[in-house]
Motif scaffolding. Sequence first.
Motif, mmCIF file in Angstrom:
data_model
loop_
_atom_site.group_PDB
_atom_site.id
_atom_site.type_symbol
_atom_site.label_atom_id
_atom_site.label_comp_id
_atom_site.label_asym_id
_atom_site.label_seq_id
_atom_site.Cartn_x
_atom_site.Cartn_y
_atom_site.Cartn_z
ATOM 1 N N ARG A 1 -8.197 12.684 5.812
ATOM 2 C CA ARG A 1 -8.930 11.484 6.244
ATOM 3 C C ARG A 1 -7.950 10.540 6.945
ATOM 4 O O ARG A 1 -6.894 10.241 6.391
ATOM 5 C CB ARG A 1 -9.526 10.816 5.001
ATOM 6 C CG ARG A 1 -10.627 9.819 5.240
ATOM 7 C CD ARG A 1 -11.440 9.577 3.961
ATOM 8 N NE ARG A 1 -10.666 9.586 2.745
ATOM 9 C CZ ARG A 1 -10.019 8.536 2.257
ATOM 10 N NH1 ARG A 1 -10.048 7.393 2.871
ATOM 11 N NH2 ARG A 1 -9.346 8.629 1.120
ATOM 12 N N GLU B 1 1.661 -3.777 -11.104
ATOM 13 C CA GLU B 1 0.449 -4.110 -10.315
ATOM 14 C C GLU B 1 0.637 -3.958 -8.808
ATOM 15 O O GLU B 1 -0.171 -4.459 -8.038
ATOM 16 C CB GLU B 1 -0.024 -5.542 -10.632
ATOM 17 C CG GLU B 1 -0.500 -5.726 -12.064
ATOM 18 C CD GLU B 1 -1.044 -7.119 -12.330
ATOM 19 O OE1 GLU B 1 -0.335 -8.085 -12.006
ATOM 20 O OE2 GLU B 1 -2.169 -7.229 -12.828
ATOM 21 N N GLN B 2 1.707 -3.262 -8.382
ATOM 22 C CA GLN B 2 1.906 -3.086 -6.937
ATOM 23 C C GLN B 2 0.829 -2.163 -6.348
ATOM 24 O O GLN B 2 0.431 -2.325 -5.191
ATOM 25 C CB GLN B 2 3.293 -2.509 -6.652
ATOM 26 C CG GLN B 2 4.423 -3.478 -6.938
ATOM 27 C CD GLN B 2 5.784 -2.872 -6.693
ATOM 28 O OE1 GLN B 2 6.049 -2.334 -5.627
ATOM 29 N NE2 GLN B 2 6.667 -2.955 -7.674
ATOM 30 N N ASP C 1 -2.279 -1.997 -7.476
ATOM 31 C CA ASP C 1 -3.460 -2.872 -7.358
ATOM 32 C C ASP C 1 -3.325 -3.764 -6.119
ATOM 33 O O ASP C 1 -4.307 -3.997 -5.404
ATOM 34 C CB ASP C 1 -3.603 -3.760 -8.600
ATOM 35 C CG ASP C 1 -4.049 -2.962 -9.821
ATOM 36 O OD1 ASP C 1 -4.498 -1.814 -9.642
ATOM 37 O OD2 ASP C 1 -3.933 -3.488 -10.938
ATOM 38 N N ALA C 2 -2.100 -4.241 -5.890
ATOM 39 C CA ALA C 2 -1.874 -5.115 -4.723
ATOM 40 C C ALA C 2 -2.190 -4.365 -3.422
ATOM 41 O O ALA C 2 -2.757 -4.946 -2.497
ATOM 42 C CB ALA C 2 -0.439 -5.617 -4.713
ATOM 43 N N LEU C 3 -1.843 -3.081 -3.372
ATOM 44 C CA LEU C 3 -2.153 -2.287 -2.162
ATOM 45 C C LEU C 3 -3.652 -2.263 -1.909
ATOM 46 O O LEU C 3 -4.107 -2.448 -0.778
ATOM 47 C CB LEU C 3 -1.665 -0.840 -2.353
ATOM 48 C CG LEU C 3 -0.220 -0.534 -2.047
ATOM 49 C CD1 LEU C 3 0.086 0.908 -2.403
ATOM 50 C CD2 LEU C 3 0.082 -0.772 -0.568
ATOM 51 N N THR C 4 -4.417 -2.041 -2.996
ATOM 52 C CA THR C 4 -5.881 -1.986 -2.855
ATOM 53 C C THR C 4 -6.415 -3.316 -2.334
ATOM 54 O O THR C 4 -7.277 -3.332 -1.452
ATOM 55 C CB THR C 4 -6.532 -1.649 -4.215
ATOM 56 O OG1 THR C 4 -5.894 -0.496 -4.735
ATOM 57 C CG2 THR C 4 -8.024 -1.388 -4.074
ATOM 58 N N THR C 5 -5.882 -4.426 -2.880
ATOM 59 C CA THR C 5 -6.394 -5.727 -2.441
ATOM 60 C C THR C 5 -5.995 -6.025 -0.991
ATOM 61 O O THR C 5 -6.593 -6.880 -0.353
ATOM 62 C CB THR C 5 -5.889 -6.881 -3.335
ATOM 63 O OG1 THR C 5 -4.472 -6.967 -3.206
ATOM 64 C CG2 THR C 5 -6.259 -6.671 -4.775
ATOM 65 N N LEU C 6 -4.976 -5.305 -0.496
ATOM 66 C CA LEU C 6 -4.581 -5.498 0.908
ATOM 67 C C LEU C 6 -5.237 -4.438 1.801
ATOM 68 O O LEU C 6 -4.707 -4.078 2.856
ATOM 69 C CB LEU C 6 -3.056 -5.442 1.031
ATOM 70 C CG LEU C 6 -2.343 -6.673 0.455
ATOM 71 C CD1 LEU C 6 -0.885 -6.383 0.167
ATOM 72 C CD2 LEU C 6 -2.464 -7.872 1.384
ATOM 73 N N SER C 7 -6.382 -3.941 1.330
ATOM 74 C CA SER C 7 -7.206 -2.988 2.111
ATOM 75 C C SER C 7 -6.447 -1.713 2.459
ATOM 76 O O SER C 7 -6.664 -1.136 3.524
ATOM 77 C CB SER C 7 -7.719 -3.632 3.397
ATOM 78 O OG SER C 7 -8.420 -4.773 3.101
ATOM 79 N N THR C 8 -5.533 -1.305 1.593
ATOM 80 C CA THR C 8 -4.788 -0.076 1.841
ATOM 81 C C THR C 8 -5.061 0.887 0.688
ATOM 82 O O THR C 8 -4.908 0.508 -0.472
ATOM 83 C CB THR C 8 -3.273 -0.385 1.923
ATOM 84 O OG1 THR C 8 -3.089 -1.346 2.959
ATOM 85 C CG2 THR C 8 -2.464 0.850 2.245
ATOM 86 N N TYR D 1 -1.506 5.901 1.134
ATOM 87 C CA TYR D 1 -0.227 5.250 1.413
ATOM 88 C C TYR D 1 0.907 5.810 0.557
ATOM 89 O O TYR D 1 2.036 5.934 1.021
ATOM 90 C CB TYR D 1 -0.375 3.743 1.163
ATOM 91 C CG TYR D 1 0.803 2.910 1.617
ATOM 92 C CD1 TYR D 1 0.952 2.554 2.954
ATOM 93 C CD2 TYR D 1 1.759 2.474 0.711
ATOM 94 C CE1 TYR D 1 2.030 1.789 3.375
ATOM 95 C CE2 TYR D 1 2.831 1.712 1.116
ATOM 96 C CZ TYR D 1 2.964 1.366 2.455
ATOM 97 O OH TYR D 1 4.033 0.616 2.865
#
Lengths: 257, 258
Positions: free
Chosen positions: A34, A125-126, A128-135, A140
């Motif tokens: 994808r 939580e890094q 989780d931080a990726l998810t919140t940054l639309s990644t 990734y």
Amino acid sequence: MFIITSIGRAFLNFAAQIGRLFIFTMHALYACVRPPLYIGLIGKQIIHIGYYSLPVVALTSFFTGGALAIQIYYGGNQFNSESIVASIVALGITRELGPVLAGLMVAGRVSAAIAAELGTMRVTEQIDALTTLSTDPMKYLVVPRLIAATISMPILAFFADIIGVMGGFVVATQSFGFNAALYIQRTTDFLDFDDISSGLIKATAFGFIIALMGCYNGYQSAGGAQGVGRATTNAVVSASILILATNYIMTSLLFSS
Amino acid sequence: MIIIKDLHKKFGTNAVLKGVSLDIQQGQSLVIIGGSGSGKSVLVKCILGLEQPTSGSITIDAHEMIGASRTARHKINSRIGMLFQHSALFDSLPIWQNVAFRALQTPSLSISDAREIAAEHLIRVGLETSLLDAFPNELSGGSAKRVGLARAIAPDANGTPPDILIFDEPTTGLDALMTEIINDLICECVENLHATTITITHDMRSVRTIADKAALLYRGGIIWQGEQNDLSDVTQDTNPYLYQFMNGLATGPIEVVE
């Protein structure tokens, strides 16, 4: 009653673990096809996983090739068959020892590193931080490591083959007085393309296993530093066992036909 | 506008959220207060899609988020800026890549443009641009929080900043002076971006500085919500829970969760 409960619980936990690993693998494979594909990150991981593993793989295969030559020489000596050293070292290294030892060494080095890195990212939580940054963390973090390890391992196994055979050559010519040209000729005479390619095919599967177990255990880790430590241990142990089991299965399939 | 209706979340048999309902108007700043273990962080994770609620509804601008497709979630997350409790900076990336992370997801963005975005936002949170090439492990707790804030408010490659901001315990672990600075920065950012904001905290100073509206979460349920001004009218008789929490009293109806 307690024993039955314990066995049942252990079995259910094992089944749940297999199920989680299967789902994780499917997600990872789907993420591989994808878009977007982080080419830069894949390149970076090839350097980390492949290039930086080269010294440890080279040393391991050189000494293993040398030790193999000694064993075969003294074994063959009992039947006046010392001349088989070159061919057996070449076959043993390319078919089995090259890819398996490279796999085990890379599992110890890379699987642990991946599990520790992703585990730390999970507990701090890094991820989780990726998810919140639309990644998508799967794309990734997991996909670049999976692709890089799958590409790097056959290359490392190829180097392990060359250096392992060279280890045997050095020992045979320096310690046992073999003629260098004759040794090389015997090596090339007995070695087929299939011997090398079967090892490289196995190494490709080992690369996938190494990255998958590192990513899976790191990604699922919980419980702070202790959880990361557990994830690292599990990654190395499970990757090593899976490499040996896969090696047996693939050897049976490749050589029975 | 964010509407949360009857939200439940269970971990196994442990019910962490028990019917939370809240609504936050566009541009409003809601502060959720509550003690440790009251379910504040789980609530935020449900809003961000990091945890799947057991039941209930979360709508953001009339889009239902529970069970939303990956694309819909991605679209909403691109509008959300999040400051984590421990900053959650990517420790393998330098500060400029951390701050401009959202913008860097567009491959066409040049490195110089990304560095410019990062520099602009570092200045905005009161940090020097000399930190651009530093790594997160070189920062103090207060600076890491500021970098986290800069990352939360930084725009994407099109220059669009997030219009929903979520702050999870932004002042935890900071001294009194740094707490004031972070609170003021949050107010400034919210005002400049006209963002809808949810802040999780147990620090009453933050509530007084940041909140338009506040809610008290206790044992997974909202037991009080009202305007920030209403807090000054709270007495032991009108709301013993809120009174105990606001005044940090060890005795009262609130039982500490171990």
